[in-house]
Scaffold this motif. Structure first.
Motif, mmCIF file in Angstrom:
data_model
loop_
_atom_site.group_PDB
_atom_site.id
_atom_site.type_symbol
_atom_site.label_atom_id
_atom_site.label_comp_id
_atom_site.label_asym_id
_atom_site.label_seq_id
_atom_site.Cartn_x
_atom_site.Cartn_y
_atom_site.Cartn_z
ATOM 1 N N LYS A 154 0.814 -1.216 0.000
ATOM 2 C CA LYS A 154 0.000 0.000 0.000
ATOM 3 C C LYS A 154 0.849 1.269 0.000
ATOM 4 C CE LYS A 154 -4.008 -2.051 0.135
ATOM 5 N NZ LYS A 154 -4.959 -1.955 -1.002
ATOM 6 N N LEU A 155 2.147 1.133 0.210
ATOM 7 C CA LEU A 155 3.014 2.311 0.178
ATOM 8 C C LEU A 155 3.170 2.761 -1.265
ATOM 9 C CD1 LEU A 155 4.911 4.286 1.620
ATOM 10 C CD2 LEU A 155 6.756 2.626 1.317
ATOM 11 N N ARG A 156 2.757 3.979 -1.554
ATOM 12 C CA ARG A 156 2.754 4.496 -2.916
ATOM 13 C C ARG A 156 3.858 5.537 -3.104
ATOM 14 N NH1 ARG A 156 0.243 0.551 -3.459
ATOM 15 N NH2 ARG A 156 -1.990 0.337 -3.886
ATOM 16 N N LEU A 157 4.384 5.576 -4.315
ATOM 17 C CA LEU A 157 5.400 6.555 -4.694
ATOM 18 C C LEU A 157 5.032 7.161 -6.037
ATOM 19 C CD1 LEU A 157 8.196 7.963 -4.442
ATOM 20 C CD2 LEU A 157 9.174 5.962 -5.597
ATOM 21 N N GLU A 158 4.874 8.467 -6.048
ATOM 22 C CA GLU A 158 4.643 9.206 -7.285
ATOM 23 C C GLU A 158 5.875 10.068 -7.564
ATOM 24 O OE1 GLU A 158 1.993 8.761 -9.052
ATOM 25 O OE2 GLU A 158 0.729 7.668 -7.621
ATOM 26 N N ARG A 159 6.384 10.031 -8.809
ATOM 27 C CA ARG A 159 7.600 10.772 -9.143
ATOM 28 C C ARG A 159 7.298 11.808 -10.218
ATOM 29 N NH1 ARG A 159 12.958 7.068 -8.596
ATOM 30 N NH2 ARG A 159 13.800 9.167 -8.434
ATOM 31 N N ILE A 170 11.544 14.643 -7.896
ATOM 32 C CA ILE A 170 10.726 14.799 -6.693
ATOM 33 C C ILE A 170 9.923 13.521 -6.507
ATOM 34 C CG2 ILE A 170 8.977 16.163 -5.503
ATOM 35 C CD1 ILE A 170 11.449 17.774 -6.057
ATOM 36 N N GLY A 171 9.916 13.001 -5.282
ATOM 37 C CA GLY A 171 9.129 11.812 -4.964
ATOM 38 C C GLY A 171 8.083 12.123 -3.907
ATOM 39 N N ILE A 172 6.842 11.728 -4.140
ATOM 40 C CA ILE A 172 5.763 11.921 -3.172
ATOM 41 C C ILE A 172 5.339 10.549 -2.673
ATOM 42 C CG2 ILE A 172 3.443 12.826 -2.793
ATOM 43 C CD1 ILE A 172 4.852 14.189 -5.786
ATOM 44 N N MET A 173 5.510 10.304 -1.369
ATOM 45 C CA MET A 173 5.205 9.003 -0.782
ATOM 46 C C MET A 173 4.040 9.133 0.191
ATOM 47 S SD MET A 173 8.935 7.225 -0.133
ATOM 48 C CE MET A 173 8.238 5.574 -0.278
ATOM 49 N N TYR A 174 3.165 8.129 0.172
ATOM 50 C CA TYR A 174 2.037 8.064 1.092
ATOM 51 C C TYR A 174 1.571 6.616 1.155
ATOM 52 C CZ TYR A 174 -0.731 7.952 -3.206
ATOM 53 O OH TYR A 174 -1.236 7.604 -4.440
ATOM 54 N N ILE A 175 0.738 6.314 2.126
ATOM 55 C CA ILE A 175 0.193 4.966 2.283
ATOM 56 C C ILE A 175 -1.274 4.998 1.886
ATOM 57 C CG2 ILE A 175 -0.250 3.060 3.858
ATOM 58 C CD1 ILE A 175 2.066 3.971 5.534
ATOM 59 N N ASN A 232 5.262 9.389 10.494
ATOM 60 C CA ASN A 232 4.279 10.339 9.959
ATOM 61 C C ASN A 232 3.481 9.731 8.811
ATOM 62 O OD1 ASN A 232 4.517 13.309 11.108
ATOM 63 N ND2 ASN A 232 6.572 12.432 11.129
ATOM 64 N N LEU A 233 4.103 8.888 7.994
ATOM 65 C CA LEU A 233 3.362 8.197 6.942
ATOM 66 C C LEU A 233 2.286 7.299 7.543
ATOM 67 C CD1 LEU A 233 6.223 7.184 4.464
ATOM 68 C CD2 LEU A 233 4.448 8.883 4.070
ATOM 69 N N LEU A 234 2.603 6.650 8.661
ATOM 70 C CA LEU A 234 1.636 5.780 9.319
ATOM 71 C C LEU A 234 0.481 6.563 9.921
ATOM 72 C CD1 LEU A 234 4.082 3.308 11.095
ATOM 73 C CD2 LEU A 234 2.688 2.855 9.080
ATOM 74 N N GLU A 235 0.669 7.854 10.134
ATOM 75 C CA GLU A 235 -0.405 8.696 10.652
ATOM 76 C C GLU A 235 -1.222 9.335 9.539
ATOM 77 O OE1 GLU A 235 1.243 11.527 13.355
ATOM 78 O OE2 GLU A 235 1.254 10.101 15.025
ATOM 79 N N GLY A 236 -0.904 9.021 8.288
ATOM 80 C CA GLY A 236 -1.690 9.542 7.180
ATOM 81 C C GLY A 236 -1.107 10.768 6.520
ATOM 82 N N ARG A 237 0.124 11.108 6.850
ATOM 83 C CA ARG A 237 0.739 12.284 6.238
ATOM 84 C C ARG A 237 1.446 11.908 4.940
ATOM 85 N NH1 ARG A 237 1.310 13.133 11.805
ATOM 86 N NH2 ARG A 237 0.239 15.022 12.498
ATOM 87 N N ILE A 238 1.957 12.935 4.272
ATOM 88 C CA ILE A 238 2.592 12.773 2.969
ATOM 89 C C ILE A 238 4.045 13.194 3.086
ATOM 90 C CG2 ILE A 238 2.528 13.478 0.541
ATOM 91 C CD1 ILE A 238 -0.472 14.283 1.170
ATOM 92 N N ALA A 239 4.944 12.421 2.518
ATOM 93 C CA ALA A 239 6.376 12.728 2.527
ATOM 94 C C ALA A 239 6.804 13.155 1.130
ATOM 95 C CB ALA A 239 7.188 11.524 2.991
ATOM 96 N N ILE A 240 7.586 14.222 1.061
ATOM 97 C CA ILE A 240 8.089 14.745 -0.202
ATOM 98 C C ILE A 240 9.608 14.625 -0.189
ATOM 99 C CG2 ILE A 240 8.177 16.729 -1.753
ATOM 100 C CD1 ILE A 240 5.635 17.763 -0.371
#
Length: 482
Positions: A154-159, A170-175, A232-240
């Motif tokens: 479920k861990l997603r990565l958009e580039r 730039i990579g955007i990661m979220y679950i 923070n990803l586990l809490e629903g946040r987004i990592a850049i």
């Protein structure tokens, strides 16, 4: 080939090798030196390609050469492209391009190898107990550090690429299922709308995509610790993640997050809560200690015990400056020493700080330029700033401290109260990716106070994500384990 050479201006690091296999036919291998794996190109591209061309020349076969080349190259990433601009982007990204005379298709081979430092301990967010690895300037390495901790599909990565000149990855990661979809779409939309020549650090992204560009408060959190980003990803946040910087951006954030350290969750909850309260108290000491002293010594003498007042006045007998000038001199002197300690070479930086703090401070008191009480107040205020784990909020306190000091010099505690109310109202009005910045205090959320000022034990903290109310709890514990 002529177009390529013109496009790159006959750059010295543009490597072109031509392999002839018939009278009028040849294959060209193009890459940029320094950002590719030369050994991989030699072993997995050039060597098998030479054998193939010799075989074609000897047997005079007429099969599709593109398909044959794809079959013999032993590299994981191989693509066929037809677009000229995409061809340039692939070369600049560290790919090797194969062009065949008489064929409109181009073959790109993934041979990127960007030199970067190895994984080391964090330099700005150190902990005593906890993981010791940190992010690097290589975005691929940073992604792998996050993937190693979240082994979930479920861990997603958009580039994407940002910067018309630098074309920074730039990579955007979220679950998926935990992060709010609307927030993810909004974050991606803001990043794709960035129109800058280049992205050299995470602050370039932060200043452009935050909700309020006129505030001095950080509306995104940056971290060089993989465990902090994963939490923070586990809490629903987004990592850049940004190529070229070891600091990863986290959005959305709350004001209270800047006082939380990853070590809070690696120690006993009672001790962690005590230390967190100390950090919050130190923040207020850093902001208000100098202003409160100035208000007392200038406007509110009656609030000081008589014995202490006599002592303070005796110290100020030889000081030729008003209290506000005396305080500002010491505050500015310490800021200069702090900046000098950061910019000086590491070998002599601590020595400069010690000389400035001890020798110059004592000499200033003995010479009568400042009073001893001022030195104590400024030193206490400065030391308290080092307890806060995030440098962004420390810089905010440093700036606001001078505003509060100036208001205190004019109307004492009334000025301090007025500025404090303005700051509080401003914080309450801020949003981070649409989420209230001062939550869970304003608006008040009782169920989220278990990780606010204090930290409840993890086994009882079955809390939902503070940024997505519809997902699962962050810490799942079986009922029979309670």
């Amino acid at each position: 080939m002529q177009n390529l050479e013109n496009e790159f201006g006959n750059s010295a690091d543009l490597s072109i090798r031509k392999l002839k296999f018939s009278t009028n036919s040849n294959v060209s291998i193009i890459h940029i030196e320094g950002i590719v794996d030369e050994q991989s190109i030699n072993e997995n591209v050039i060597k098998p390609l030479i054998h193939l061309l010799k075989e074609i020349e000897s047997t005079n076969t007429t099969k599709d050469l593109v398909d044959q080349i794809i079959q013999i190259i032993s590299v994981a990433s191989i693509n066929i492209i037809l677009d000229w601009s995409e061809l340039l982007d692939r070369i600049l990204a560290g790919n090797t391009v194969i062009l065949i005379n008489g064929n409109t298709k181009a073959i790109t081979v993934g041979t990127q190898k960007i030199q970067s430092r190895s994984i080391t301990e964090p330099t700005t967010q150190t902990v005593i107990k906890g993981p010791k690895d940190s992010f690097t300037e290589n975005i691929s390495t940073n992604i792998s550090l996050v993937r190693a901790r979240i082994q979930n599909s479920k861990l997603r990565l958009e580039r994407t690429k940002v910067g018309s000149v630098t074309k920074t990855d730039i990579g955007i990661m979220y679950i998926e299922g935990i992060a709010d979809k609307n927030m993810v779409m909004e974050a991606m939309s803001r990043i794709k709308k960035i129109e800058l020549n280049g992205i050299l650090d995470s602050n370039y992204i932060e200043e452009v995509i935050r909700d309020n560009r006129n505030t001095i408060f950080p509306l995104l959190q940056n971290s060089e610790r993989p465990d902090t980003v994963v939490a923070n990803l586990l809490e629903g946040r987004i990592a850049i993640l940004i190529q070229g910087t070891p600091f990863v951006l986290i959005i959305p954030v709350f004001f209270i997050q800047f006082f939380q350290s990853s070590e809070d969750y690696y120690e006993n909850s009672i001790f962690s809560s005590f230390v967190r309260l100390i950090r919050i108290g130190s923040f207020f000491v850093n902001m208000y200690a100098s202003a409160i002293y100035l208000a007392l010594i200038t406007h509110h003498h009656g609030l000081i015990p008589t014995t202490l007042m006599v002592s303070l006045m005796a110290q100020r007998e030889r000081v030729p400056f008003p209290a506000i000038v005396e305080l500002l001199i010491m505050e500015l002197a310490f800021e200069v020493l702090r900046e000098a300690g950061v910019r000086m070479p590491r070998a002599i930086g601590p020595a400069v700080s010690i000389v400035g703090a001890l020798i110059l401070g004592q000499a200033a008191v003995e010479a009568g330029f400042v009073s001893a009480a001022i030195v104590i107040i400024v030193a206490t205020s400065a030391i308290s700033s080092f307890t806060i784990p995030n440098t962004s909020i420390v810089n905010i306190a440093r700036g606001l401290r001078f505003m509060i000091i100036c208001s205190s010099a004019f109307i004492g505690f009334y000025g301090i109260l007025l500025i404090s109310l303005c700051i509080l109202l401003h914080i309450c009005s801020l949003r981070s990716l649409g989420v209230p910045y001062f939550a869970p205090f304003a608006p008040l959320r009782i169920d989220e106070q278990r990780d606010g000022l204090i930290r409840f034990p993890i086994i009882s903290a079955l809390r939902k994500s503070p940024v997505n109310k519809s997902n699962e709890t962050r810490v799942n514990i079986r009922r029979d384990q309670k």
